[in-house]
Motif scaffolding. Structure first.
Motif, PDB file in Angstrom:
ATOM      1  N   UNK A 253     -18.480  -6.408 -71.562  1.00  0.00           N
ATOM      2  CA  UNK A 253     -17.167  -6.031 -72.096  1.00  0.00           C
ATOM      3  C   UNK A 253     -16.144  -5.922 -70.962  1.00  0.00           C
ATOM      4  N   UNK A 254     -14.899  -6.222 -71.280  1.00  0.00           N
ATOM      5  CA  UNK A 254     -13.800  -6.065 -70.331  1.00  0.00           C
ATOM      6  C   UNK A 254     -13.269  -4.641 -70.439  1.00  0.00           C
TER       7      UNK A 254
ATOM      8  N   UNK B  68     -11.474  -0.790 -73.741  1.00  0.00           N
ATOM      9  CA  UNK B  68     -12.745  -1.522 -73.702  1.00  0.00           C
ATOM     10  C   UNK B  68     -12.689  -2.608 -74.776  1.00  0.00           C
ATOM     11  N   UNK B  69     -12.871  -3.856 -74.367  1.00  0.00           N
ATOM     12  CA  UNK B  69     -12.726  -4.973 -75.296  1.00  0.00           C
ATOM     13  C   UNK B  69     -13.819  -4.985 -76.357  1.00  0.00           C
ATOM     14  N   UNK B  70     -13.491  -5.513 -77.516  1.00  0.00           N
ATOM     15  CA  UNK B  70     -14.480  -5.679 -78.581  1.00  0.00           C
ATOM     16  C   UNK B  70     -15.460  -6.795 -78.243  1.00  0.00           C
ATOM     17  N   UNK B  71     -14.929  -7.865 -77.688  1.00  0.00           N
ATOM     18  CA  UNK B  71     -15.744  -9.034 -77.399  1.00  0.00           C
ATOM     19  C   UNK B  71     -16.071  -9.109 -75.905  1.00  0.00           C
ATOM     20  N   UNK B  72     -16.989 -10.002 -75.551  1.00  0.00           N
ATOM     21  CA  UNK B  72     -17.496 -10.052 -74.181  1.00  0.00           C
ATOM     22  C   UNK B  72     -16.927 -11.230 -73.402  1.00  0.00           C
ATOM     23  N   UNK B  73     -16.941 -11.054 -72.094  1.00  0.00           N
ATOM     24  CA  UNK B  73     -16.436 -12.040 -71.140  1.00  0.00           C
ATOM     25  C   UNK B  73     -17.376 -13.242 -71.060  1.00  0.00           C
ATOM     26  N   UNK B  74     -16.769 -14.432 -70.999  1.00  0.00           N
ATOM     27  CA  UNK B  74     -17.538 -15.664 -70.821  1.00  0.00           C
ATOM     28  C   UNK B  74     -17.096 -16.331 -69.521  1.00  0.00           C
ATOM     29  N   UNK B  75     -17.972 -16.406 -68.582  1.00  0.00           N
ATOM     30  CA  UNK B  75     -17.657 -17.009 -67.291  1.00  0.00           C
ATOM     31  C   UNK B  75     -17.179 -18.449 -67.487  1.00  0.00           C
TER      32      UNK B  75
END
Length: 283
Positions: free
Chosen positions: A169-170, A187-194
């Motif tokens: 999460x961001x 805090x973001x709902x979705x997750x970081x994608x490299x």
């Protein structure tokens, strides 16, 4: 037009040499008080953000009184709209007073030449609500539309700094730079994608917003070790503040925080995540 932000191309002859401004650089750009911004997040389109010039509540002209910012892991730049109150002549409402907007004439005098800075003018009552956000700009795309992120709350942002949590999460930290105001995190709902910039540029649009309550005041009780708890203002898409909707919490974040009893701070300014020890430092 002198207010806002600049993006400039720089060059230098070699490492250690002075940087030089590149005239006509491809990425050179001014973000001013009349640049169009897109509004994102739960408050976008809400009645509190609508004006006679923008009946949709999704487009804002300009960014004002930009203070510190931050860079994101996906290559964009954040900036906090800080003392935006000094541009507006108000109506004397409790909401305006909590943000420092006076009912008297401003020192800048902009309300004398444009109705949008006079909140007593019909149709412009919400114009000040359209400032006080964290803005995101892609400096590598000079044709991109910058964004105002309502999910991070509206107050006198002293920057916004991002780290990636262990669960992907961001997390974005920001201080409300006025005496006796508060420290916040998103805090973001979705997750970081490299490597997925398009996806990552949506991460600040949806998530949870918290305000800090510290375990001690460092003076009377001698506790100043940074421990405490994060009080939710918005969690899982719902308001956690009695009597206020999600949009109301995000537009009137100071008033929402007042209701849940966080720790009053002495002008919390820059908040920096340490990438090595993962501690959070606040000035």
């Amino acid at each position: 037009q002198a207010h806002g932000l600049s993006i400039v191309d720089l060059k230098r002859a070699k490492r250690g040499a002075p940087w030089e401004y590149v005239r006509g650089g491809r990425r050179n750009r001014r973000i001013t008080g009349t640049t169009e911004f897109e509004v994102r997040g739960p408050a976008a389109g809400h009645a509190l953000l609508k004006t006679v010039e923008d009946p949709t509540g999704t487009r804002v002209l300009g960014t004002l009184n930009n203070c510190a910012g931050g860079t994101t892991p996906w290559g964009t730049v954040l900036s906090g709209e800080e003392n935006f109150n000094q541009y507006f002549k108000g109506r004397g409402t409790a909401e305006e007073k909590r943000y420092g907007i006076s009912a008297s004439a401003t020192r800048r005098g902009w309300e004398k030449v444009h109705d949008r800075f006079d909140l007593t003018k019909p149709g412009y009552e919400n114009e000040a609500n359209r400032f006080g956000w964290v803005v995101e700009i892609d400096p590598f795309n000079p044709n991109s539309t910058p964004v105002k992120h309502t999910a991070l709350g509206r107050f006198k942002h002293e920057g916004a700094n991002v780290t990636i949590a262990e669960n992907g999460k961001v997390v974005c930290y920001s201080g409300d730079d006025e005496r006796y105001d508060y420290l916040y995190k998103f805090v973001s709902k979705h997750t970081y994608r490299e490597g997925d910039k398009a996806h990552n540029m949506t991460l600040l649009a949806e998530g949870d917003l918290y305000v800090a309550e510290f375990a001690g005041d460092g003076f009377e009780d001698g506790v100043s070790d940074g421990t405490g708890r994060w009080i939710p203002l918005v969690k899982d898409g719902e308001s956690k503040v009695p009597g206020m909707s999600v949009a109301e919490v995000l537009v009137h974040t100071r008033l929402a925080a007042d209701k849940v009893g966080p720790t009053k701070m002495d002008r919390p300014e820059d908040v920096e995540p340490n990438p090595v020890n993962r501690k959070i430092y606040a000035a």
